[in-house]
Design an enzyme around this catalytic site. Structure first.
Site, PDB file in Angstrom:
ATOM      1  N   LEU A  80       1.057  -1.056   0.032  1.00 26.99           N
ATOM      2  CA  LEU A  80       0.060  -0.134   0.123  1.00 26.99           C
ATOM      3  C   LEU A  80       0.879   1.318  -0.037  1.00 26.99           C
ATOM      4  O   LEU A  80       1.836   1.665   1.037  1.00 26.99           O
ATOM      5  CB  LEU A  80      -0.838  -0.021   1.260  1.00 26.99           C
ATOM      6  CG  LEU A  80      -2.136   0.849   1.394  1.00 26.99           C
ATOM      7  CD1 LEU A  80      -3.353   0.044   0.467  1.00 26.99           C
ATOM      8  CD2 LEU A  80      -2.537   0.872   2.954  1.00 26.99           C
ATOM      9  N   HIS A  81       0.755   2.203  -1.042  1.00 26.01           N
ATOM     10  CA  HIS A  81       1.671   3.213  -0.943  1.00 26.01           C
ATOM     11  C   HIS A  81       1.051   4.371  -1.749  1.00 26.01           C
ATOM     12  O   HIS A  81       1.539   5.450  -1.828  1.00 26.01           O
ATOM     13  CB  HIS A  81       2.999   2.769  -1.762  1.00 26.01           C
ATOM     14  CG  HIS A  81       3.007   2.646  -3.038  1.00 26.01           C
ATOM     15  ND1 HIS A  81       2.556   1.695  -3.751  1.00 26.01           N
ATOM     16  CD2 HIS A  81       3.364   3.593  -4.028  1.00 26.01           C
ATOM     17  CE1 HIS A  81       2.828   1.856  -5.119  1.00 26.01           C
ATOM     18  NE2 HIS A  81       3.231   3.087  -5.198  1.00 26.01           N
TER      19      HIS A  81
END
Ligand code: UD1
Length: 397
Positions: A227-228
């Site tokens: 997740l970024h």
């Protein structure tokens, strides 16, 4: 022909590794004999391609950069631009200034850029303005969401590239709609999948430091997550909601979560603590990461690359985004776009064995880089008017 191959950020390194291998093979006559695309295109002549590697330095931490060069057997870059972090403008500007110097000194005939990161944009603009031809690998993908910096990078890069190498048919359609001449578009397959298939044979359990006993014991049962994206991690309420939903899911199945530097910074800044069943790890090298997600029950991500890689291996993937620039992974593959509020229900479906089944998209066969180098080789030895011949040869390979 003098060629500069550019990489800058983590997802670029996976894409250049197979291109470097194919370029190396280009100078090896034995390999030429075993590659039908190349022998057909060469027509018996060898066009010499002299290539150099540029690392812009957009990603610079050991885990985000050098670990990938080591894992993926990428040679030391010939030029390092040392861009580092900064605002988008600062980062892009630094890369542009430094690449211009390299181009002035080295005088390449062709600059090859990959993917959609700031380095891709910066280097394509510099080359084009210096009258150097530009090839874009992974051209034509569109999320139609201009709030994503990557979408801007893709559109600008494609608009000035001379050669457009495309991973899926939607990309070809997008480029044609935007008025790109058909003769410049090459549907060649997916270099990211070349890299994946090459490394599948290499990845072993001993590439993984099972930092926790529970992970080793839960092989095949845990979830793997990355997740970024700014849209998921830059806003406190959104990140809190995601953390809350994930906490519930992790009560059912542990989640392995290698944390991107941006996400780590945001979690700290917002004071958000993740459930203890979410195993936070530093960013992982390619082989360790591959081993872990390949053995996961399911992948949750907002990355572009993992949507494709999971489709290639038939692993269910839930993508926490409203759109994808890689629609073939949804239409044909194992990928599903989900909203935060749907995530728990979708995870339960997959864990109950009702996950999506898919097929491997056309030309995701591990030979995309060979096809790209075959086209470049052809371009190196023929005049511009003959791109069409390279294409029709490829289409029949
Ligand atoms: C970039 C790409 C994105 C890609 C992602 C994968 C753009 C516009 N975005 O986003 O498409 O999916 O890489 O990682 O190019 N940082 C470190 N160490 C590093 C690199 C970055 O700590 O080695 C920090 C930076 O200081 C910054 C944050 O991580 O605070 C974000 O880095 P940046 O390169 O700006 O963009 P990404 O979010 O990584």
């Amino acid at each position: 022909m003098k060629l500069l191959l550019v990489a800058g950020a983590r997802p670029n390194f996976m894409k250049i590794a197979p291109i470097v291998r194919a370029l190396k093979a280009q100078s090896d006559p034995q390999i030429t004999q075993t590659c039908p695309q190349r022998s057909r295109l060469r027509g018996g002549r060898v066009a010499q391609i002299e290539y150099k590697l540029v690392h812009t330095g957009q990603h610079y931490d050991y885990e985000m950069s050098q670990a990938f060069f080591d894992d993926l057997e990428i040679p030391r870059p010939d030029f390092f631009l040392g861009a580092g972090s900064g605002s988008h403008a600062e980062q892009t500007a630094k890369i542009m200034v430094n690449l211009e110097k390299v181009c002035e000194e080295h005088r390449p005939d062709l600059v090859v850029v990959v993917g959609n990161v700031n380095s891709t944009l910066a280097c394509s603009i510099v080359a084009k303005k210096m009258g150097i031809k530009v090839a874009h690998v992974e051209a034509g993908l569109r999320s139609f969401d201009l709030s994503m910096p990557e979408e801007i990078n893709r559109i600008v890069t494609d608009s000035i590239s001379d050669y457009l190498f495309v991973t899926e048919k939607s990309g070809v359609a997008n480029l044609k709609k935007e008025g790109k001449p058909e003769a410049r578009i090459f549907f060649d397959g997916n270099v990211m999948i070349d890299n994946l298939l090459y490394n599948l044979d290499r990845v072993k359990a001993n590439h993984v430091q099972f930092r926790r006993r529970e992970l080793k014991e839960n092989i095949g049962k845990y979830l793997f997550m990355t997740l970024h994206r700014p849209s998921n991690v830059n806003n406190k309420e959104t990140l809190e909601r995601i953390a809350g939903v994930l906490g519930g899911i992790a009560g059912e199945a542990p989640i392995i979560f290698p944390v991107h530097p941006r996400t780590s910074k945001m979690l700290d800044q917002f004071g958000i603590e993740l459930s203890k069943n979410i195993y936070q790890l530093p960013p992982l090298g390619f082989l360790e990461s591959l081993y872990l997600w390949k053995h996961a029950a399911l992948v949750i991500t907002d990355s572009g690359g993992l949507q494709e890689e999971t489709t290639a291996l038939g692993i269910p993937c839930l993508t926490l985004r409203e759109n994808t620039e890689r629609p073939v992974t949804v239409v044909e593959g194992t990928n599903k776009l989900v909203k935060i509020e749907e995530l728990a229900k979708e995870v339960a479906e997959v864990l109950a064995g009702r996950g999506k089944r898919g097929k491997v998209p056309e030309l995701w066969d591990g030979r995309a880089a060979e096809r790209i180098v075959a086209v470049i080789e052809h371009l190196a030895q023929r005049s511009q008017g003959e791109y069409g011949q390279a294409q029709s040869n490829l289409a029949h390979s």
